[in-house]
Write a protein that holds these residues in place. Structure first.
Motif, short mmCIF file in Angstrom:
data_model
loop_
_atom_site.label_atom_id
_atom_site.label_comp_id
_atom_site.label_asym_id
_atom_site.label_seq_id
_atom_site.Cartn_x
_atom_site.Cartn_y
_atom_site.Cartn_z
N LEU A 85 0.83 -1.21 0.00
CA LEU A 85 0.00 0.00 0.00
C LEU A 85 0.86 1.26 0.00
CD1 LEU A 85 -2.78 -1.06 2.53
CD2 LEU A 85 -3.02 -0.77 0.06
N VAL A 86 1.97 1.21 0.74
CA VAL A 86 2.88 2.36 0.77
C VAL A 86 3.60 2.48 -0.57
CG1 VAL A 86 4.96 3.30 1.85
CG2 VAL A 86 3.19 2.24 3.26
N MET A 90 2.59 1.59 -3.42
CA MET A 90 1.65 1.98 -4.45
C MET A 90 1.62 3.50 -4.63
SD MET A 90 -2.18 0.45 -4.68
CE MET A 90 -2.86 1.55 -3.48
N LYS A 91 2.00 4.24 -3.61
CA LYS A 91 2.01 5.71 -3.68
C LYS A 91 3.16 6.26 -4.52
CE LYS A 91 -1.28 6.16 -0.57
NZ LYS A 91 -2.58 6.63 -0.88
N ASP A 92 4.17 5.41 -4.80
CA ASP A 92 5.32 5.84 -5.61
C ASP A 92 4.88 5.96 -7.07
OD1 ASP A 92 7.71 6.25 -6.92
OD2 ASP A 92 8.79 4.71 -5.82
N PRO A 93 4.97 7.16 -7.64
CA PRO A 93 4.51 7.33 -9.02
C PRO A 93 5.37 6.61 -10.06
CG PRO A 93 5.52 9.36 -8.20
CD PRO A 93 5.46 8.40 -7.05
N MET A 103 1.24 0.09 -10.54
CA MET A 103 0.44 -0.58 -9.52
C MET A 103 0.41 -2.10 -9.76
SD MET A 103 -3.31 0.34 -7.98
CE MET A 103 -4.13 0.34 -9.53
N VAL A 115 10.60 0.67 -0.11
CA VAL A 115 9.91 1.26 1.05
C VAL A 115 10.92 1.26 2.20
CG1 VAL A 115 7.96 1.06 2.63
CG2 VAL A 115 7.70 0.33 0.26
#
Length: 118
Positions: free
Chosen positions: A21-22, A24-27, A31, A75
């Motif tokens: 989930l963390v 997934m925030k990386d552009p 995904m 992460v």
């Protein structure tokens, strides 16, 4: 040993899911890639729960711990969490073996003290 190791691996399933989930925030990370890699890792944790007492099971667990620590490249918190779970894995294996040995000793003593039916 199996119970302790399986408990550690189940905890890792959740940690890997939260790390996904963390991540997934990386552009820069697609995904689908994040969830494919995380899904495979979570599946391997669950699979390893049943394989831990088989030959090579503990070694595969160590490989998983190394991969978990290495995921800190994506992460950074995983460096810390991976190290904690590696310590938990060591404790699960170490103390799990001691518990198994103690159970075997107690079972042998119980068998020796039980009179033979004649």
């Amino acid at each position: 040993m199996r119970t302790l190791c399986a408990s550690t691996l189940i905890g890792e399933v959740f940690i890997i899911g939260f790390a996904a989930l963390v991540a997934m925030k990386d552009p820069d990370l697609p995904m689908t890639t994040v969830w494919t890699v995380s899904g495979i890792a979570m599946f391997l944790c669950l699979l390893l729960c049943g394989m831990v007492t088989r030959p090579g099971g503990v070694a595969l667990g160590w490989a998983l711990q190394i991969a978990l620590i290495a995921s800190g490249v994506i992460v950074p918190t995983m460096f810390f969490l991976g190290a904690i779970f590696a310590a938990l894995w060591w404790a699960s294996v170490h103390y799990g073996r001691k518990i198994d040995e103690a159970k075997a000793r107690f079972a042998a003593q119980a068998d020796a003290s039980t009179p033979d039916p004649v």
